[in-house]
Each structure stands twice: as structure tokens, then as C-alpha cells.
Design a protein around this motif. Structure first.
Motif, PDB file in Angstrom:
ATOM      1  N   SER A 254       2.682   1.612  -6.095  1.00  0.00           N
ATOM      2  CA  SER A 254       2.596   0.201  -5.740  1.00  0.00           C
ATOM      3  C   SER A 254       1.146  -0.238  -5.622  1.00  0.00           C
ATOM      4  CB  SER A 254       3.303  -0.055  -4.408  1.00  0.00           C
ATOM      5  OG  SER A 254       2.576   0.552  -3.350  1.00  0.00           O
ATOM      6  N   ARG A 255       0.925  -1.541  -5.622  1.00  0.00           N
ATOM      7  CA  ARG A 255      -0.443  -2.045  -5.496  1.00  0.00           C
ATOM      8  C   ARG A 255      -1.065  -1.646  -4.166  1.00  0.00           C
ATOM      9  NH1 ARG A 255      -2.029  -8.261  -4.549  1.00  0.00           N
ATOM     10  NH2 ARG A 255      -1.278  -7.597  -2.507  1.00  0.00           N
ATOM     11  N   ASP A 256      -0.300  -1.746  -3.064  1.00  0.00           N
ATOM     12  CA  ASP A 256      -0.845  -1.388  -1.749  1.00  0.00           C
ATOM     13  C   ASP A 256      -1.247   0.075  -1.699  1.00  0.00           C
ATOM     14  OD1 ASP A 256      -0.604  -3.925  -0.801  1.00  0.00           O
ATOM     15  OD2 ASP A 256       1.243  -3.578   0.331  1.00  0.00           O
ATOM     16  N   ALA A 257      -0.384   0.952  -2.256  1.00  0.00           N
ATOM     17  CA  ALA A 257      -0.697   2.387  -2.269  1.00  0.00           C
ATOM     18  C   ALA A 257      -1.930   2.654  -3.125  1.00  0.00           C
ATOM     19  CB  ALA A 257       0.501   3.177  -2.786  1.00  0.00           C
TER      20      ALA A 257
ATOM     21  N   TRP B  42      -4.397   0.512  -3.725  1.00  0.00           N
ATOM     22  CA  TRP B  42      -5.573   0.016  -3.021  1.00  0.00           C
ATOM     23  C   TRP B  42      -6.022   0.994  -1.936  1.00  0.00           C
ATOM     24  CZ3 TRP B  42      -5.312  -6.002  -2.047  1.00  0.00           C
ATOM     25  CH2 TRP B  42      -5.336  -6.650  -3.289  1.00  0.00           C
ATOM     26  N   LYS B  43      -5.060   1.532  -1.201  1.00  0.00           N
ATOM     27  CA  LYS B  43      -5.413   2.522  -0.173  1.00  0.00           C
ATOM     28  C   LYS B  43      -6.107   3.717  -0.797  1.00  0.00           C
ATOM     29  CE  LYS B  43      -1.796   1.561   3.259  1.00  0.00           C
ATOM     30  NZ  LYS B  43      -0.625   2.095   3.970  1.00  0.00           N
TER      31      LYS B  43
ATOM     32  N   ASP C   2      -7.893  -4.456  -9.716  1.00  0.00           N
ATOM     33  CA  ASP C   2      -7.904  -4.027  -8.313  1.00  0.00           C
ATOM     34  C   ASP C   2      -9.291  -4.188  -7.714  1.00  0.00           C
ATOM     35  OD1 ASP C   2      -5.232  -3.356  -8.409  1.00  0.00           O
ATOM     36  OD2 ASP C   2      -5.591  -1.221  -8.755  1.00  0.00           O
TER      37      ASP C   2
ATOM     38  N   GLN D 221     -11.880  -9.822  -1.304  1.00  0.00           N
ATOM     39  CA  GLN D 221     -11.583  -9.632   0.119  1.00  0.00           C
ATOM     40  C   GLN D 221     -12.745  -8.976   0.865  1.00  0.00           C
ATOM     41  OE1 GLN D 221      -7.720  -8.005   1.150  1.00  0.00           O
ATOM     42  NE2 GLN D 221      -6.909  -8.505  -0.865  1.00  0.00           N
TER      43      GLN D 221
ATOM     44  N   ARG E 239      -5.561  -0.889   8.661  1.00  0.00           N
ATOM     45  CA  ARG E 239      -4.363  -0.861   7.805  1.00  0.00           C
ATOM     46  C   ARG E 239      -4.590  -0.051   6.537  1.00  0.00           C
ATOM     47  NH1 ARG E 239      -6.824  -5.775   7.206  1.00  0.00           N
ATOM     48  NH2 ARG E 239      -7.184  -6.567   5.094  1.00  0.00           N
ATOM     49  N   TYR E 240      -5.834   0.190   6.160  1.00  0.00           N
ATOM     50  CA  TYR E 240      -6.127   0.969   4.959  1.00  0.00           C
ATOM     51  C   TYR E 240      -6.444   2.431   5.265  1.00  0.00           C
ATOM     52  CZ  TYR E 240      -6.298  -3.385   2.348  1.00  0.00           C
ATOM     53  OH  TYR E 240      -5.971  -4.575   1.768  1.00  0.00           O
TER      54      TYR E 240
END
Length: 259
Positions: free
Chosen positions: A2-5, A7-8, A39, A46, A68-69
Motif C-alpha cells: 500500500s502507499r502508506d506502507a 511511505w513508511k 512518492d 508534506q 505515525r511513521y
């Protein structure tokens, strides 16, 4: 992925290495270079990184990933450390928890302890971390005391004179510190001086101080000092801690528990 994964993973690699090339990141995450470029561009918007020709770099020496990251970094070590720290706290005690990923895991470990399911209260938790208070507030057997202050977005911690005012009026049995660095000579430290000041005051109000830190933070230095090493009673870390580092902490008078 996923995008969140993604980015982390990108931010973790960037913090570890300081610089990432598009092709290098694409190879590590097994995605296209075009995806990584997008990305990087979105993370730069941000202000999570600085875009360069062909890649990205961190903002500088004071760079700090928002909480959160950071949750996936050294996750298994943090969970083992948290369970051990939770076991050092007796029913009925007042415990202070600073913000951070490891202390958040400590809060979760306390929440599932079988001997803390009842009591008046089973535990008093004093915290300046909004996410910790939110997770524990649903536990009616816990008395949750939240400091005042201004919320710091990176760590969800409340800082400033309003937090000082509450902490100066209470005492706790044990303060559990989450740190970004812990060194025998330079002590426990954080990235932000206002955050360090609140953590320092919490230590001063505690009968005993426990530092919960995975081995990657040991022997490291950070900008803002929280307290000297010899004011800490116990260090709970993981088994990857270098024997020489452990020995130096023990010689300084700390009890070191490696899990």
C-alpha cells in the motif's frame, strides 16, 4: 504494498541512510521508478524530505520522523521491551509515561495485564502523550491523568508551561522514558528541547526512572538532554545491545535488562 506502507519504508530507509536514489529505492521496494518519484514528490510536499535530482535527502541533523511513521521500526524489539517494562510496574502504582513508540507499546502491555483488570484504581497513569491517553482512557480500571500543554504533532506530546503546572503538583512511583538517544556520558535525550523539558520534570517527580530503548538508540546523542544516565535506575533494551555498551551502563550504576 500500500502507499502508506511504502511511505513508511521509504522514510525509514531515508533516516537510516540520509540519502536515497530513485532507482535504489525502487529496487528495494520492488516497485517502479515512476512510483518512487511520485512518492518522493508527495512526501516533499508534506515537508517529510527534501527532493533532489534523482532522489531525496533528509532535512538535516535535527530531522525527526513523526510518530505515525515510526511504528514499524524495530517493532518486535519494542514489543519485547514493553512487556518487560510493564512487568516492572506493580498494581496500584502511579506511572508516568512519556510519548514515543516504545512507551506506547508499554501502555498497550499494561492494558492487557491480567492482574490489572480491576482495582480502585488498578493503575494511575500520568502522561503528556495524547495517543497513550486515548488508548488507555477506555480502561475504566485505570485512572488517567493528562497534562495540559500545546500538542506537538511529531510525537503527540503536550509541551509547555501548562504541562509544567500539572507535573509540578504530582508525584509518581515510576517514570517510563521513551528516548531517541541514551549514552552513559551524555545521558538520555530527545530531538526537541520543550519535549525534553517535560520529560525531565516527569523524572524529577518519580521515585524511580526506567528508560525503555531499543539497542539502536544506545551510545547515541541527540540535541536536547532529558537527564543524566546516573539518574536512571533501570534500562530495558534488546539483546542486540553491544556487551561493552551494557557494561558501561552497569558500571554507571544502572540495572540493565536485555530482552
Amino acid at each position: 504494498m500500500s502507499r502508506d506502507a511504502r511511505w513508511k519504508a521509504l522514510l525509514e530507509l531515508l533516516v537510516e541512510r540520509g540519502r536515497l536514489d530513485v532507482e535504489e529505492a525502487a529496487g528495494e521496494l520492488e516497485v517502479s521508478a515512476a512510483t518512487i518519484r511520485r512518492d518522493f514528490d508527495q512526501l516533499a510536499e508534506q515537508q517529510m524530505l527534501v527532493r533532489t535530482r534523482g532522489g531525496a535527502v533528509v532535512h538535516g541533523v535535527s530531522y525527526e520522523l513523526p510518530l505515525r511513521y515510526k511504528t514499524a521500526r524495530h517493532a518486535s524489539e519494542k514489543q519485547r521491551i514493553a512487556k518487560e517494562v510493564a512487568g516492572l510496574i506493580a498494581p496500584g502504582e502511579a506511572v508516568g509515561l512519556t510519548g514515543g513508540t516504545t512507551t506506547t507499546e508499554v501502555a498497550r502491555a499494561l492494558a492487557v495485564r491480567g492482574d490489572l483488570t480491576s482495582g480502585t484504581p488498578a493503575l494511575t497513569v500520568v502522561t503528556n502523550a495524547l495517543n497513550i491517553a486515548n488508548e488507555l482512557a477506555v480502561r475504566p480500571q485505570f485512572k488517567i491523568v493528562v497534562t495540559g500543554g500545546v500538542a506537538r504533532p511529531q510525537s503527540y506530546e503536550l509541551i509547555g508551561p501548562l504541562a509544567d503546572g500539572v507535573l509540578s503538583q504530582i508525584t509518581v512511583d515510576v517514570a517510563v522514558l521513551g528516548v531517541v538517544a541514551f549514552d552513559v556520558t551524555h545521558g538520555a535525550a530527545a530531538h526537541d528541547e520543550a519535549e525534553a523539558a517535560i520529560n525531565r520534570l516527569l523524572c524529577e517527580r518519580a521515585e524511580r526512572v526506567v528508560v525503555a530503548a531499543d539497542s539502536s538508540k544506545l551510545g547515541q546523542r541527540a540535541f536536547a538532554r532529558i537527564c543524566a544516565a546516573d539518574t536512571v535506575d533501570t534500562l530495558v533494551t534488546d539483546t542486540a545491545a553491544a556487551p561493552e555498551t551494557v557494561r558501561r551502563f552497569e558500571e554507571a550504576g544502572l540495572r540493565v535488562i536485555a530482552v
